[in-house]
Design a protein around this motif. Structure first.
Motif, PDB file in Angstrom:
ATOM      1  N   THR A 143      10.059  -1.198   4.343  1.00  0.00           N
ATOM      2  CA  THR A 143       8.969  -2.604   3.337  1.00  0.00           C
ATOM      3  C   THR A 143       7.907  -2.247   4.317  1.00  0.00           C
ATOM      4  N   MET A 144       8.315  -3.098   6.004  1.00  0.00           N
ATOM      5  CA  MET A 144       7.412  -2.804   6.590  1.00  0.00           C
ATOM      6  C   MET A 144       6.376  -1.550   6.493  1.00  0.00           C
ATOM      7  N   ALA A 145       6.900   0.045   7.208  1.00  0.00           N
ATOM      8  CA  ALA A 145       6.194   1.069   6.986  1.00  0.00           C
ATOM      9  C   ALA A 145       5.284   0.883   5.353  1.00  0.00           C
ATOM     10  N   LEU A 146       5.926   0.016   3.707  1.00  0.00           N
ATOM     11  CA  LEU A 146       4.782   0.276   2.876  1.00  0.00           C
ATOM     12  C   LEU A 146       3.675  -0.557   3.099  1.00  0.00           C
ATOM     13  N   GLY A 147       4.403  -1.936   3.601  1.00  0.00           N
ATOM     14  CA  GLY A 147       3.472  -2.827   4.837  1.00  0.00           C
ATOM     15  C   GLY A 147       1.766  -2.354   5.150  1.00  0.00           C
ATOM     16  N   ALA A 148       2.000  -1.262   6.042  1.00  0.00           N
ATOM     17  CA  ALA A 148       1.228  -0.605   6.929  1.00  0.00           C
ATOM     18  C   ALA A 148       0.373   0.781   6.345  1.00  0.00           C
ATOM     19  N   ILE A 149       1.378   0.822   5.142  1.00  0.00           N
ATOM     20  CA  ILE A 149       0.551   2.422   4.275  1.00  0.00           C
ATOM     21  C   ILE A 149      -0.890   0.903   3.286  1.00  0.00           C
ATOM     22  N   ILE A 150      -0.416   0.775   2.723  1.00  0.00           N
ATOM     23  CA  ILE A 150      -1.035  -0.165   2.069  1.00  0.00           C
ATOM     24  C   ILE A 150      -2.197  -0.655   2.553  1.00  0.00           C
ATOM     25  N   TRP A 151      -1.908  -1.273   4.017  1.00  0.00           N
ATOM     26  CA  TRP A 151      -2.908  -1.881   4.940  1.00  0.00           C
ATOM     27  C   TRP A 151      -3.744  -0.330   5.179  1.00  0.00           C
ATOM     28  N   ALA A 152      -3.490   0.409   5.642  1.00  0.00           N
ATOM     29  CA  ALA A 152      -4.230   1.562   5.742  1.00  0.00           C
ATOM     30  C   ALA A 152      -4.711   2.158   4.717  1.00  0.00           C
ATOM     31  N   CYS A 153      -4.423   2.254   3.582  1.00  0.00           N
ATOM     32  CA  CYS A 153      -4.975   2.444   2.341  1.00  0.00           C
ATOM     33  C   CYS A 153      -6.357   1.352   2.132  1.00  0.00           C
ATOM     34  N   GLY A 154      -6.121   0.495   1.344  1.00  0.00           N
ATOM     35  CA  GLY A 154      -6.541  -0.384   1.585  1.00  0.00           C
ATOM     36  C   GLY A 154      -7.949  -0.501   2.347  1.00  0.00           C
ATOM     37  N   ASN A 155      -7.593  -0.373   3.897  1.00  0.00           N
ATOM     38  CA  ASN A 155      -9.265  -0.875   4.575  1.00  0.00           C
ATOM     39  C   ASN A 155      -9.746   1.259   4.582  1.00  0.00           C
ATOM     40  N   ILE A 156      -8.958   1.883   3.837  1.00  0.00           N
ATOM     41  CA  ILE A 156      -9.438   3.540   3.661  1.00  0.00           C
ATOM     42  C   ILE A 156     -11.027   2.967   2.587  1.00  0.00           C
ATOM     43  N   LEU A 157     -10.044   2.802   1.568  1.00  0.00           N
ATOM     44  CA  LEU A 157     -10.910   1.725   0.076  1.00  0.00           C
ATOM     45  C   LEU A 157     -12.263   0.898   0.287  1.00  0.00           C
ATOM     46  N   TRP A 158     -12.289   0.049   1.093  1.00  0.00           N
ATOM     47  CA  TRP A 158     -13.245  -0.360   1.686  1.00  0.00           C
ATOM     48  C   TRP A 158     -14.453   0.289   2.396  1.00  0.00           C
ATOM     49  N   MET A 159     -14.058   1.268   3.380  1.00  0.00           N
ATOM     50  CA  MET A 159     -15.071   1.884   3.841  1.00  0.00           C
ATOM     51  C   MET A 159     -15.993   2.576   2.918  1.00  0.00           C
ATOM     52  N   VAL A 160     -14.942   2.935   1.811  1.00  0.00           N
ATOM     53  CA  VAL A 160     -15.324   3.863   0.528  1.00  0.00           C
ATOM     54  C   VAL A 160     -16.128   3.468  -0.084  1.00  0.00           C
ATOM     55  N   TRP A 161     -15.684   2.251  -0.887  1.00  0.00           N
ATOM     56  CA  TRP A 161     -16.278   1.754  -1.864  1.00  0.00           C
ATOM     57  C   TRP A 161     -15.508   0.158  -2.140  1.00  0.00           C
ATOM     58  N   LEU A 162     -14.228   0.738  -2.056  1.00  0.00           N
ATOM     59  CA  LEU A 162     -14.267  -0.458  -2.569  1.00  0.00           C
ATOM     60  C   LEU A 162     -14.790  -2.293  -2.320  1.00  0.00           C
ATOM     61  N   PRO A 163     -15.032  -3.551  -3.511  1.00  0.00           N
ATOM     62  CA  PRO A 163     -15.793  -3.971  -2.796  1.00  0.00           C
ATOM     63  C   PRO A 163     -14.493  -5.022  -2.179  1.00  0.00           C
ATOM     64  N   ILE A 164     -14.627  -6.107  -1.443  1.00  0.00           N
ATOM     65  CA  ILE A 164     -14.196  -6.610  -0.920  1.00  0.00           C
ATOM     66  C   ILE A 164     -12.971  -7.989  -1.403  1.00  0.00           C
ATOM     67  N   TYR A 165     -13.585  -8.282  -2.642  1.00  0.00           N
ATOM     68  CA  TYR A 165     -12.729  -9.097  -3.235  1.00  0.00           C
ATOM     69  C   TYR A 165     -11.572  -8.354  -4.297  1.00  0.00           C
ATOM     70  N   GLN A 166     -11.760  -6.817  -3.625  1.00  0.00           N
ATOM     71  CA  GLN A 166     -10.572  -5.765  -4.580  1.00  0.00           C
ATOM     72  C   GLN A 166      -9.170  -5.713  -2.700  1.00  0.00           C
ATOM     73  N   THR A 167     -10.247  -5.470  -1.841  1.00  0.00           N
ATOM     74  CA  THR A 167      -9.796  -5.197  -0.795  1.00  0.00           C
ATOM     75  C   THR A 167      -8.839  -6.022  -0.445  1.00  0.00           C
ATOM     76  N   THR A 168      -8.950  -7.696  -0.485  1.00  0.00           N
ATOM     77  CA  THR A 168      -8.254  -8.508  -0.098  1.00  0.00           C
ATOM     78  C   THR A 168      -6.733  -8.530  -0.386  1.00  0.00           C
ATOM     79  N   LEU A 169      -6.217  -8.157  -1.937  1.00  0.00           N
ATOM     80  CA  LEU A 169      -5.459  -7.769  -2.680  1.00  0.00           C
ATOM     81  C   LEU A 169      -4.319  -7.174  -1.823  1.00  0.00           C
ATOM     82  N   TRP A 170      -4.838  -6.147  -1.320  1.00  0.00           N
ATOM     83  CA  TRP A 170      -4.479  -4.707  -0.425  1.00  0.00           C
ATOM     84  C   TRP A 170      -3.637  -5.672   1.288  1.00  0.00           C
ATOM     85  N   TRP A 171      -4.871  -5.695   1.628  1.00  0.00           N
ATOM     86  CA  TRP A 171      -4.852  -7.212   2.883  1.00  0.00           C
ATOM     87  C   TRP A 171      -3.412  -7.911   2.426  1.00  0.00           C
TER      88      TRP A 171
END
Length: 392
Positions: free
Chosen positions: A139-167
């Motif tokens: 469960t905690m590993a999945l959380g870390a994966i979601i954080w990494a994916c959200g950060n990558i999407l944030w770096m590429v193009w995802l707006p902050i209001y969507q990134t926060t859901l991943w965080w």
């Protein structure tokens, strides 16, 4: 793995001063993140740069919580390379501050380091899973994966209001894993694990779906949060241990308050869907990040901080002050959000910050008291604290 098996000075653990340095980076991110939050609320405090308000979420989630969670995992894993994760996250928070007002290519150093830190945390969890593959570590590993994916999407193009859901997903799944871990030795009903998996699956599906279909994904995510809150209320031991005394009652009361805010956040997400700004957006995010996450931090601090630092943290009834102030200030802030009362929202946000500062002050005072108690009983300072009641 939240409570280290043995002394924090064991093999693979960096010297105390290095761990304190990493914690200092986290505290800097916390303080500046709160400052940025007050600026976002419209308080006329001085600002070192125009981009500080926009860095609020990244400082609080990545610079502060990402660093602390990475440090806790590194201490538990007992591998020195694992400290790369909190180091990168901590430096990412500092880079955000140093680049205030600079153009994007230079300001991007902060997000880049935070993204690397989240990827490093995934590597830490891979090592953890190789040693101990359980529901709570997964469960905690999945959380870390979601954080990494959200950060990558944030770096590429995802707006902050969507990134926060991943965080938020990163923090929620980390906390859920912590609760599963701290109560893993307790008897559970047969339906407990399947229901948890179903609720977590709905929650994660909503986060992923929010990228192409923000409104629908947000509502599904809200349903998942609602289910997870109900699962915690039904199966977590806090509803029984709140009847005890001392630190056990304090931990349970803080946990139950957090579960209420998680449930409330789920209801808001289901009702309002994919909001991108405004009062309902503020209500949703701060129900999760302040109501749920910081209530959990307050609850776990008497267990986690001694395990990470080796310092005694004796329980004091004054701890209830920061917990109560956080709840009252959140009711004012979020109630004002939903009622459209701008002044109430501002004052609620200011009191949110006061509650977090009070938590820091209470914690520091408890550490001083713990050192004095240790000095009186052993004649030396720096004695490691006794194990607290981790299953509370």
């Amino acid at each position: 793995m939240s409570a280290v098996n043995g002394s924090p000075q064991g093999k693979g653990i960096l010297p105390v001063r290095v761990r304190y340095m990493l914690m200092t980076l986290a505290v800097i991110a916390l303080v500046t993140g709160m400052w940025a939050g007050l600026l976002r609320l419209g308080w006329g405090f001085p600002s070192p740069g125009p981009t500080l308000p926009g860095a609020h979420g990244a400082l609080m989630v990545g610079g502060f919580l990402g660093t602390l969670i990475g440090l806790e995992r590194a201490v538990a894993l007992r591998q020195r390379w694992a400290y790369v994760a909190p180091l990168l996250s901590g430096l990412g928070g500092i880079a955000l501050l140093l680049a205030l007002g600079l153009p994007w290519p230079l300001w991007a150093a902060g997000p880049f380091l935070l993204t690397l830190g989240s990827i490093a945390l995934v590597a830490v969890y891979i090592a953890v899973l190789r040693v101990q593959f359980t529901l709570f570590t997964a469960t905690m590993a999945l959380g870390a994966i979601i954080w990494a994916c959200g950060n990558i999407l944030w770096m590429v193009w995802l707006p902050i209001y969507q990134t926060t859901l991943w965080w938020a997903g990163f923090l929620a799944l980390t906390i859920l894993g912590e609760r599963l871990e701290l109560t893993r030795m307790l008897p559970r009903k047969a339906a407990s694990q399947p229901l948890f998996l179903l609720a977590a699956a709905i929650y994660v599906a909503g986060i992923v779906l929010s990228v192409p279909l923000h409104d629908l994904g947000s509502r599904v995510m809200g349903a998942g949060m609602l289910c997870l809150a109900l699962w915690l209320a039904r199966y977590d031991i806090a509803r029984r241990t709140v009847l005890r005394r001392g630190v056990t009652r304090f931990i349970a009361a803080s946990l139950l308050a957090g579960y209420v805010w998680l449930l409330f956040a789920g209801v808001i997400a289901m009702l309002y869907g994919g909001v991108a700004a405004g009062p309902s957006y503020d209500a949703l995010l701060h129900s999760i990040f302040l109501g749920f996450v910081f209530s959990m931090i307050f609850a776990h601090a008497p267990v986690i901080l001694p395990a990470v630092t080796g310092l005694a943290l004796p329980f004091r009834s004054a701890f209830y002050a920061h917990v109560l102030l956080l709840q009252v200030s959140l009711v004012l802030r979020i109630g004002s959000d939903l009622a459209g009362w701008a002044d109430g929202r501002q004052w609620g946000g200011l009191l949110n910050v006061v509650a977090l500062l009070l938590f820091m002050g209470n914690t520091a005072l408890a550490v001083v008291i713990g050192k004095r108690m240790a000095a009186r009983t052993t004649g030396t300072t720096g004695t490691q604290s006794p194990h607290t009641q981790a299953a509370s």
